[in-house]
Design a protein around this motif. Structure first.
Motif, mmCIF file in Angstrom:
data_model
loop_
_atom_site.group_PDB
_atom_site.id
_atom_site.type_symbol
_atom_site.label_atom_id
_atom_site.label_comp_id
_atom_site.label_asym_id
_atom_site.label_seq_id
_atom_site.Cartn_x
_atom_site.Cartn_y
_atom_site.Cartn_z
ATOM 1 N N GLY A 88 0.821 -1.221 0.000
ATOM 2 C CA GLY A 88 0.000 0.000 0.000
ATOM 3 C C GLY A 88 0.847 1.260 0.000
ATOM 4 O O GLY A 88 1.985 1.268 -0.509
ATOM 5 N N ASN A 89 0.314 2.314 0.607
ATOM 6 C CA ASN A 89 0.953 3.638 0.560
ATOM 7 C C ASN A 89 2.344 3.668 1.164
ATOM 8 O O ASN A 89 3.280 4.201 0.567
ATOM 9 N N MET A 90 2.478 3.095 2.379
ATOM 10 C CA MET A 90 3.769 3.184 3.052
ATOM 11 C C MET A 90 4.802 2.332 2.330
ATOM 12 O O MET A 90 5.949 2.755 2.161
ATOM 13 N N ALA A 91 4.397 1.122 1.913
ATOM 14 C CA ALA A 91 5.344 0.264 1.192
ATOM 15 C C ALA A 91 5.821 0.976 -0.071
ATOM 16 O O ALA A 91 7.019 0.988 -0.371
ATOM 17 N N THR A 140 4.527 -8.131 -2.499
ATOM 18 C CA THR A 140 3.223 -8.672 -2.859
ATOM 19 C C THR A 140 2.147 -7.839 -2.171
ATOM 20 O O THR A 140 2.425 -7.056 -1.260
ATOM 21 N N ASP A 141 0.929 -8.003 -2.657
ATOM 22 C CA ASP A 141 -0.229 -7.352 -2.047
ATOM 23 C C ASP A 141 -1.421 -8.254 -2.323
ATOM 24 O O ASP A 141 -1.410 -9.028 -3.280
ATOM 25 N N LYS A 142 -2.431 -8.119 -1.471
ATOM 26 C CA LYS A 142 -3.642 -8.917 -1.654
ATOM 27 C C LYS A 142 -4.307 -8.575 -2.995
ATOM 28 O O LYS A 142 -4.853 -9.441 -3.666
ATOM 29 N N ALA A 198 3.916 -4.554 5.873
ATOM 30 C CA ALA A 198 3.281 -3.238 5.658
ATOM 31 C C ALA A 198 1.783 -3.410 5.421
ATOM 32 O O ALA A 198 1.180 -2.652 4.669
ATOM 33 N N VAL A 199 1.204 -4.422 6.076
ATOM 34 C CA VAL A 199 -0.259 -4.582 6.036
ATOM 35 C C VAL A 199 -0.854 -3.790 7.200
ATOM 36 O O VAL A 199 -0.127 -3.288 8.056
ATOM 37 N N LYS A 200 -2.170 -3.674 7.237
ATOM 38 C CA LYS A 200 -2.821 -3.003 8.365
ATOM 39 C C LYS A 200 -2.760 -3.924 9.592
ATOM 40 O O LYS A 200 -2.736 -5.160 9.446
ATOM 41 N N SER A 251 8.600 -4.479 11.035
ATOM 42 C CA SER A 251 7.168 -4.185 11.070
ATOM 43 C C SER A 251 6.947 -2.688 11.208
ATOM 44 O O SER A 251 7.537 -2.056 12.080
ATOM 45 N N ILE A 252 6.077 -2.150 10.332
ATOM 46 C CA ILE A 252 5.738 -0.718 10.465
ATOM 47 C C ILE A 252 4.318 -0.568 11.015
ATOM 48 O O ILE A 252 3.754 0.523 10.982
ATOM 49 N N LEU A 253 3.747 -1.649 11.517
ATOM 50 C CA LEU A 253 2.355 -1.607 11.970
ATOM 51 C C LEU A 253 2.184 -0.721 13.208
ATOM 52 O O LEU A 253 2.889 -0.904 14.195
ATOM 53 N N ALA A 254 1.235 0.200 13.134
ATOM 54 C CA ALA A 254 0.975 1.067 14.287
ATOM 55 C C ALA A 254 0.357 0.233 15.397
ATOM 56 O O ALA A 254 -0.522 -0.595 15.159
ATOM 57 N N GLY A 255 0.843 0.434 16.629
ATOM 58 C CA GLY A 255 0.211 -0.185 17.800
ATOM 59 C C GLY A 255 0.465 -1.677 17.968
ATOM 60 O O GLY A 255 -0.028 -2.257 18.922
ATOM 61 N N ASN A 314 6.149 7.872 9.053
ATOM 62 C CA ASN A 314 4.967 8.725 8.857
ATOM 63 C C ASN A 314 4.801 9.043 7.367
ATOM 64 O O ASN A 314 5.685 8.766 6.562
ATOM 65 N N THR A 315 3.647 9.610 7.028
ATOM 66 C CA THR A 315 3.342 9.758 5.588
ATOM 67 C C THR A 315 4.247 10.739 4.829
ATOM 68 O O THR A 315 4.378 10.570 3.616
ATOM 69 N N PRO A 316 4.887 11.732 5.449
ATOM 70 C CA PRO A 316 5.818 12.533 4.649
ATOM 71 C C PRO A 316 6.944 11.686 4.021
ATOM 72 O O PRO A 316 7.669 12.168 3.136
HETATM 73 N N1 LIG Z 1 -0.202 5.648 6.689
HETATM 74 C C1 LIG Z 1 0.413 6.102 7.794
HETATM 75 O O1 LIG Z 1 0.396 7.280 8.166
HETATM 76 C C2 LIG Z 1 1.194 5.142 8.634
HETATM 77 C C3 LIG Z 1 2.143 5.648 9.528
HETATM 78 C C4 LIG Z 1 2.862 4.729 10.302
HETATM 79 C C5 LIG Z 1 2.602 3.384 10.197
HETATM 80 N N2 LIG Z 1 1.655 2.954 9.331
HETATM 81 C C6 LIG Z 1 1.400 1.523 9.274
HETATM 82 O O2 LIG Z 1 1.766 1.071 7.997
HETATM 83 C C7 LIG Z 1 0.965 -0.045 7.655
HETATM 84 C C8 LIG Z 1 0.489 0.148 6.224
HETATM 85 O O3 LIG Z 1 -0.213 1.368 6.136
HETATM 86 P P1 LIG Z 1 -0.635 1.960 4.718
HETATM 87 O O4 LIG Z 1 -1.085 3.347 4.983
HETATM 88 O O5 LIG Z 1 0.435 1.691 3.697
HETATM 89 O O6 LIG Z 1 -1.910 1.021 4.426
HETATM 90 P P2 LIG Z 1 -2.518 0.576 3.030
HETATM 91 O O7 LIG Z 1 -2.250 1.612 1.988
HETATM 92 O O8 LIG Z 1 -3.924 0.139 3.295
HETATM 93 O O9 LIG Z 1 -1.631 -0.708 2.651
HETATM 94 C C9 LIG Z 1 -1.824 -2.000 3.164
HETATM 95 C C10 LIG Z 1 -1.890 -2.954 1.984
HETATM 96 O O10 LIG Z 1 -1.813 -4.295 2.455
HETATM 97 C C11 LIG Z 1 -2.727 -5.083 1.693
HETATM 98 N N3 LIG Z 1 -3.075 -6.298 2.411
HETATM 99 C C12 LIG Z 1 -4.090 -6.508 3.314
HETATM 100 N N4 LIG Z 1 -4.060 -7.768 3.762
HETATM 101 C C13 LIG Z 1 -3.018 -8.379 3.154
HETATM 102 C C14 LIG Z 1 -2.492 -9.692 3.197
HETATM 103 N N5 LIG Z 1 -3.035 -10.631 3.970
HETATM 104 N N6 LIG Z 1 -1.413 -9.973 2.446
HETATM 105 C C15 LIG Z 1 -0.858 -9.026 1.637
HETATM 106 N N7 LIG Z 1 -1.331 -7.765 1.528
HETATM 107 C C16 LIG Z 1 -2.394 -7.448 2.287
HETATM 108 C C17 LIG Z 1 -3.891 -4.145 1.527
HETATM 109 O O11 LIG Z 1 -4.747 -4.603 0.504
HETATM 110 P P3 LIG Z 1 -6.333 -4.257 0.630
HETATM 111 O O12 LIG Z 1 -6.426 -2.767 0.646
HETATM 112 O O13 LIG Z 1 -6.892 -4.890 -0.582
HETATM 113 O O14 LIG Z 1 -6.799 -4.858 1.924
HETATM 114 C C18 LIG Z 1 -3.195 -2.829 1.200
HETATM 115 O O15 LIG Z 1 -2.898 -2.699 -0.183
HETATM 116 C C19 LIG Z 1 -0.173 -0.100 8.674
HETATM 117 O O16 LIG Z 1 0.029 -1.183 9.537
HETATM 118 C C20 LIG Z 1 -0.077 1.187 9.436
HETATM 119 O O17 LIG Z 1 -0.408 1.023 10.807
HETATM 120 C C21 LIG Z 1 0.974 3.785 8.523
#
Ligand SMILES: NC(=O)c1ccc[n+]([C@@H]2O[C@H](COP(=O)([O-])OP(=O)(O)OC[C@H]3O[C@@H](n4cnc5c(N)ncnc54)[C@H](OP(=O)(O)O)[C@@H]3O)[C@@H](O)[C@H]2O)c1
Length: 279
Positions: free
Chosen positions: A15-18, A39-41, A74-76, A99-103, A129-131
């Motif tokens: 997703g976005n962070m990856a 990979t991604d789902k 980098a999944v949720k 792991s970059i998973l929040a919490g 973070n997103t920047p």
């Molecule tokens: N964005 C932020 O500000 C931020 C900051 C710090 C940390 N984080 C952490 O970074 C992580 C990713 O955030 P993001 O913003 O990049 O989220 P995101 O854009 O939703 O990316 C997550 C990706 O993982 C895919 N996915 C879901 N289940 C999966 C599986 N079983 N196997 C493979 N891929 C799978 C999702 O596909 P689907 O959408 O189809 O489910 C989605 O494309 C999160 O854990 C978040 O807590 C984010």
């Protein structure tokens, strides 16, 4: 920037962070495209990553695990348990997990990946973070129980390619999340408010946005580059009896500073609650 001691870095969740991280490490030449697997789902997302970065994009998490020396989750947070259950019995010796998973605590990842064969997986937790999407991220990094110094160094190299990095204790991770992970949202909130204010006093929405964004960017760069305390910079703009003083007086009267502190404290407390729920 140090050359990483691994050959192949895998991304589970694209997703976005990856995407931000992959863009950063490729543009800094930290890894070559062939050294990254992802990979991604979503099939659409997989096609996008392959086309955008020219990296090998695989169709399952297990294939990424098979190819990578280090795997970045980098999944949720709500998806990580299923991901780990699927991978646990296929982990190879010497693989590292980031792991970059929040919490989600490093201990949760360690427990989720531990198997009779490899009971002590190496995990490094990172809060970006997103920047990072524009190469201006701020990331906090802490090694899990079994992580080595080299593992933390690797995480530092990766996240330095998309911004700044600080190594912290894991107990500070909720604070990092509250201040820097959530922080862009507080600033966007301020920016939105200032744009609205600009319209209120007579600018078009476009003009106001242009003015506010440049002012915010300029102020941040000035704060960083001037070498002066931020408080002094604020005082320099605030002549007694002047226009800025009139504005600041309203903020002080409404105790807006305390509100910001309360917001960050609330975010930190929420992080602790989510951590206790095992997310
Ligand atoms: N964005 C932020 O500000 C931020 C900051 C710090 C940390 N984080 C952490 O970074 C992580 C990713 O955030 P993001 O913003 O990049 O989220 P995101 O854009 O939703 O990316 C997550 C990706 O993982 C895919 N996915 C879901 N289940 C999966 C599986 N079983 N196997 C493979 N891929 C799978 C999702 O596909 P689907 O959408 O189809 O489910 C989605 O494309 C999160 O854990 C978040 O807590 C984010």
């Amino acid at each position: 920037m140090k050359t990483p001691a691994i050959q192949t870095l895998g991304f589970i969740g694209g997703g976005n962070m990856a995407e931000a991280i992959i863009r950063g490490i490729l543009s800094k030449g930290l890894f070559k495209p062939q050294q990254i697997v992802a990979t991604d789902k979503s099939g659409e997302r997989r096609d996008y990553l392959a086309k955008t970065f020219g990296i090998p994009v695989l169709s399952s998490n297990k294939e990424v695990l098979e190819k990578a020396d280090a795997v970045l989750f980098a999944v949720k947070p709500q998806n990580i348990v299923d991901v780990m259950t699927d991978l646990r019995d296929h982990i190879r010796k010497d693989q590292l997990f980031l792991s970059i998973l929040a919490g989600t605590r490093a201990a949760t990842i360690e427990a989720g990946l531990a198997s009779p064969q490899f009971p002590r997986p190496r995990v490094v937790r990172v809060m970006p973070n997103t920047p990072a999407l524009v190469g201006m991220g701020m990331a906090g990094i802490s090694g899990g129980t079994n992580a080595t110094e080299a593992d933390v160094d690797l995480a530092q190299s990766i996240f330095s390619s998309v911004g700044k990095v600080i190594v912290i204790e894991e107990v500070q991770m909720d604070a990092m999340t509250a201040l820097s992970g959530s922080g862009p949202a507080y600033l966007f909130y301020v920016i939105e408010s200032l744009i609205e204010a600009g319209v209120e006093i007579g600018f078009s929405a476009e003009e106001s946005e242009e003015i506010v964004l440049q002012m915010v960017l300029g102020s941040a760069v000035l704060a960083r580059e001037s070498g002066k305390p931020v408080e002094e910079l604020r005082r320099q703009v605030t002549s007694p009896g002047g226009t800025t003083a009139a504005g600041i007086a309203v903020l002080d009267a409404r105790e807006v500073r305390d509100d910001f502190i309360a917001a960050v404290v609330a975010a930190e407390e929420r992080g602790q609650q989510l951590g206790k729920l095992g997310r």
